[in-house]
Design a protein around this motif. Sequence first.
Motif, PDB file in Angstrom:
ATOM      1  N   ILE A 164       0.847  -1.198   0.000  1.00  0.00           N
ATOM      2  CA  ILE A 164       0.000   0.000   0.000  1.00  0.00           C
ATOM      3  C   ILE A 164       0.885   1.252   0.000  1.00  0.00           C
ATOM      4  O   ILE A 164       0.651   2.184  -0.763  1.00  0.00           O
ATOM      5  N   THR A 165       1.896   1.245   0.843  1.00  0.00           N
ATOM      6  CA  THR A 165       2.787   2.406   0.944  1.00  0.00           C
ATOM      7  C   THR A 165       3.503   2.654  -0.379  1.00  0.00           C
ATOM      8  O   THR A 165       3.578   3.798  -0.844  1.00  0.00           O
ATOM      9  N   GLU A 204       4.223   5.789  -5.347  1.00  0.00           N
ATOM     10  CA  GLU A 204       4.260   5.815  -6.808  1.00  0.00           C
ATOM     11  C   GLU A 204       3.171   6.729  -7.374  1.00  0.00           C
ATOM     12  O   GLU A 204       3.423   7.532  -8.275  1.00  0.00           O
ATOM     13  N   PHE A 205       1.957   6.626  -6.816  1.00  0.00           N
ATOM     14  CA  PHE A 205       0.854   7.455  -7.288  1.00  0.00           C
ATOM     15  C   PHE A 205       1.161   8.933  -7.069  1.00  0.00           C
ATOM     16  O   PHE A 205       0.932   9.759  -7.950  1.00  0.00           O
ATOM     17  N   MET A 206       1.685   9.257  -5.881  1.00  0.00           N
ATOM     18  CA  MET A 206       2.006  10.646  -5.585  1.00  0.00           C
ATOM     19  C   MET A 206       3.086  11.174  -6.530  1.00  0.00           C
ATOM     20  O   MET A 206       2.981  12.301  -7.026  1.00  0.00           O
ATOM     21  N   THR A 229       2.667  15.136  10.886  1.00  0.00           N
ATOM     22  CA  THR A 229       3.782  15.948  10.411  1.00  0.00           C
ATOM     23  C   THR A 229       4.391  15.317   9.168  1.00  0.00           C
ATOM     24  O   THR A 229       4.252  14.108   8.934  1.00  0.00           O
ATOM     25  N   LYS A 230       5.074  16.140   8.401  1.00  0.00           N
ATOM     26  CA  LYS A 230       5.739  15.638   7.206  1.00  0.00           C
ATOM     27  C   LYS A 230       6.802  14.609   7.590  1.00  0.00           C
ATOM     28  O   LYS A 230       6.998  13.619   6.913  1.00  0.00           O
ATOM     29  N   SER A 231       7.484  14.836   8.724  1.00  0.00           N
ATOM     30  CA  SER A 231       8.527  13.895   9.148  1.00  0.00           C
ATOM     31  C   SER A 231       7.936  12.537   9.525  1.00  0.00           C
ATOM     32  O   SER A 231       8.532  11.498   9.246  1.00  0.00           O
ATOM     33  N   THR A 232       6.743  12.526  10.117  1.00  0.00           N
ATOM     34  CA  THR A 232       6.070  11.258  10.437  1.00  0.00           C
ATOM     35  C   THR A 232       5.741  10.511   9.157  1.00  0.00           C
ATOM     36  O   THR A 232       5.992   9.305   9.041  1.00  0.00           O
ATOM     37  N   LEU A 233       5.191  11.216   8.181  1.00  0.00           N
ATOM     38  CA  LEU A 233       4.849  10.592   6.908  1.00  0.00           C
ATOM     39  C   LEU A 233       6.114  10.126   6.186  1.00  0.00           C
ATOM     40  O   LEU A 233       6.163   9.017   5.651  1.00  0.00           O
ATOM     41  N   PHE A 259       7.128   6.386   4.825  1.00  0.00           N
ATOM     42  CA  PHE A 259       7.528   6.117   3.437  1.00  0.00           C
ATOM     43  C   PHE A 259       8.919   5.473   3.362  1.00  0.00           C
ATOM     44  O   PHE A 259       9.101   4.467   2.686  1.00  0.00           O
ATOM     45  N   ILE A 260       9.880   6.055   4.047  1.00  0.00           N
ATOM     46  CA  ILE A 260      11.261   5.549   3.984  1.00  0.00           C
ATOM     47  C   ILE A 260      11.341   4.115   4.507  1.00  0.00           C
ATOM     48  O   ILE A 260      12.025   3.272   3.926  1.00  0.00           O
ATOM     49  N   ASN A 261      10.640   3.851   5.592  1.00  0.00           N
ATOM     50  CA  ASN A 261      10.698   2.524   6.210  1.00  0.00           C
ATOM     51  C   ASN A 261       9.639   1.566   5.685  1.00  0.00           C
ATOM     52  O   ASN A 261       9.508   0.455   6.185  1.00  0.00           O
ATOM     53  N   LYS A 262       8.880   2.017   4.680  1.00  0.00           N
ATOM     54  CA  LYS A 262       7.835   1.193   4.047  1.00  0.00           C
ATOM     55  C   LYS A 262       6.885   0.600   5.096  1.00  0.00           C
ATOM     56  O   LYS A 262       6.493  -0.554   5.039  1.00  0.00           O
ATOM     57  N   LYS A 263       6.534   1.428   6.074  1.00  0.00           N
ATOM     58  CA  LYS A 263       5.601   1.006   7.120  1.00  0.00           C
ATOM     59  C   LYS A 263       4.189   0.970   6.550  1.00  0.00           C
ATOM     60  O   LYS A 263       3.843   1.745   5.658  1.00  0.00           O
ATOM     61  N   ASP A 264       3.372   0.089   7.094  1.00  0.00           N
ATOM     62  CA  ASP A 264       1.975   0.033   6.678  1.00  0.00           C
ATOM     63  C   ASP A 264       1.196   1.165   7.325  1.00  0.00           C
ATOM     64  O   ASP A 264       1.491   1.573   8.441  1.00  0.00           O
ATOM     65  N   PHE A 265       0.190   1.637   6.608  1.00  0.00           N
ATOM     66  CA  PHE A 265      -0.709   2.634   7.178  1.00  0.00           C
ATOM     67  C   PHE A 265      -1.761   1.917   8.007  1.00  0.00           C
ATOM     68  O   PHE A 265      -2.126   0.773   7.722  1.00  0.00           O
TER      69      PHE A 265
END
Length: 127
Positions: free
Chosen positions: A3-4, A9-11, A28-32, A36-42
């Motif tokens: 999903i991440t 890719e879509f963004m 926050t942008k840093s949280t997001l 993204f960097i760690n490919k964590k699930d939402f």
Amino acid sequence: MTITERIIEFMDQNGITQAALANALGVTKSTLNYTFINKKDFAAEDILPIAKFLKVSPMWLLTGEEEQPIIKEEIRYVEAPLQEDERALLDLYKGLDLEGRSTVLATAYQHRSRMQSPSYGEKAKAE
């Protein structure tokens, strides 16, 4: 694709910034960026707000299946009599806040996706 990864890719393809998505999600942008960097699930409750912000279907976000349809702001349904269990579920749903509704929808989409997988059909036959 996760999903991440699908969201990233879509963004990228549509020129959507992390700051804009972070703002829409109230993080926050840093949280997001960490997600993204760690490919964590939402979390399940984030799926519907993300889908609405990106104007894609929650099913596409979860599975990558379907085209990337735009979520219509207003959908009209043909009225049909509801079964008792359907009415009870709808009443419960109407009593939820946005976060609760998002969680219910994301869970239902995930379950439907699981049910449509070939391995689910084999499991059901075995039982």
